[in-house]
Design an enzyme around this catalytic site. Sequence first.
Site, short mmCIF file in Angstrom:
data_model
loop_
_atom_site.label_atom_id
_atom_site.label_comp_id
_atom_site.label_asym_id
_atom_site.label_seq_id
_atom_site.Cartn_x
_atom_site.Cartn_y
_atom_site.Cartn_z
N ASP A 264 0.84 -1.19 0.00
CA ASP A 264 0.00 0.00 0.00
C ASP A 264 0.88 1.24 0.00
O ASP A 264 2.04 1.20 0.40
CB ASP A 264 -0.90 0.02 1.24
CG ASP A 264 -1.99 -1.05 1.16
OD1 ASP A 264 -2.43 -1.35 0.03
OD2 ASP A 264 -2.38 -1.57 2.21
N TYR A 331 4.84 -9.27 7.46
CA TYR A 331 4.38 -7.90 7.69
C TYR A 331 4.56 -7.53 9.15
O TYR A 331 4.53 -8.39 10.04
CB TYR A 331 2.88 -7.76 7.38
CG TYR A 331 2.52 -7.91 5.94
CD1 TYR A 331 2.54 -6.81 5.08
CD2 TYR A 331 2.11 -9.15 5.42
CE1 TYR A 331 2.18 -6.95 3.74
CE2 TYR A 331 1.75 -9.28 4.09
CZ TYR A 331 1.78 -8.19 3.25
OH TYR A 331 1.42 -8.31 1.94
N TYR A 403 -4.87 -9.40 2.50
CA TYR A 403 -4.96 -7.95 2.78
C TYR A 403 -4.88 -7.76 4.29
O TYR A 403 -5.76 -8.20 5.03
CB TYR A 403 -6.27 -7.38 2.25
CG TYR A 403 -6.36 -7.39 0.75
CD1 TYR A 403 -5.79 -6.36 -0.02
CD2 TYR A 403 -7.02 -8.41 0.07
CE1 TYR A 403 -5.88 -6.36 -1.40
CE2 TYR A 403 -7.11 -8.41 -1.32
CZ TYR A 403 -6.55 -7.39 -2.05
OH TYR A 403 -6.64 -7.37 -3.42
#
Length: 442
Positions: A264, A331, A403
Amino acid sequence: MEILEKARSMLGKYPICDHCLGRQFALLGYGLDDKKRGDVMKTLLTMEANKLALVGEKDGSLLLETLATNGSFDMAAKVLAKMGRMVGKKRRCHLCEGRFDQLPALVSRSVEKLEDYDYATFLVGINLPNRVEEKEDEFKSEFEVEHSEGMRNGFSREIGKEISRITEKMVEYKTPDMVVIVIPFSDEVALQANPLYVAGRYRKLVRGIPQSRWFCPKCRSKGCVECNWTGKMYPESVEELISAPLLEETGGEETTLHAAGREDVDARMLGRGRPFVIEIKKPRKRLVDLKALTKAINKQAEKKVKVLSLHFADKDTVRRLKKGEGASKIYRVIVEFNRVVPDEKLRILEQTLTNAIIRQQTPLRVLHRRANRIREKYIYEAKIERLKPNRMEMRIHCQGGLYIKELITGDKGRTDPNVAALIGAKAQPMNLDVLNIIPREG
Ligand SMILES: [Zn+2]
Ligand SMILES: [Zn+2]
């Protein structure tokens, strides 16, 4: 029909140059070019005709006349002259309309144009008018030609051979650096520089930079008040930061960034970086120094973006890169809750998300550009650390394509399970970073 007999009847009806005559028998013999092949046939026919003419056969002098005119063959003309005969004028080839005589001019024009480029391989493409190809087809059926080669091949091989001899560059069929497009019937030569591919990995060290140029939707990149007359939503992008020095160095016209997925805009890309291939269109220079370019890019990008392990690649690399989107990712995300969360809840969250399958319906925020469907993604491991009573840091090692923001918020129930529901509080993702991308085995 015998080969020579066939050649004789062709010449009897149409003017044909050495190239075009030889080309009708191109698949016979070995190591001869078409011009030589045509020349040999005309030589033998001239000898035959000479023999007949010497004993007073009318056929002999008629054939010599045909060879001198329709064949534009000097030897036949000389024999006739020696016999004290009038010699008719040479005639322009019925098939190529004399264009094979222009080969040296087409070759030198091609070589001259190629001089502006830095390349190792090339391919010659030929453009022929329909009427020329149709005429040759009719000719072939008229004489039942069986061992010929098309005019297009004839041109491209001869021109390619000459360019290669002069420039010492190689002809390459699959992925030539340059394509030389020759239009013999209008004396035109055009060049097409195929793209140059440079692969590597990038790290994005700051937030707020999109991966590629993000055009202003208001003005469609024309420039308006909304985008401060830049035509773009963000002043810079990973792509632009990487491509500026590459364009400068290669003299290319524009670039396309191909990457294995994208983070993103507000997420950083850390660790070993994200694999990418940058495609440089119409480069003039190819043999660029990638070490120097790495330095130039990293200097110009001022600690916002860093590239590493740049190397030359090709179209196949792009294909493999797209396949590699399934690589797993690590992440790190900071999550803020709207109330204090007890330790016990965080421990259960960690356990529940480790080795979990997440069912995720296409997030609302990307629904305008992605098909609405449910994907199942695997989380290998989740690690949670409390930062404040209502704030935690979570590290997630998961399958690519999950996501993360929606895993936190739940996206109105479209992601299940999700952090907000498991904790029973509103959860907000704060800072998101990709810590690493781990290529799939094999
Ligand atoms: Zn010809
Ligand atoms: Zn705009």
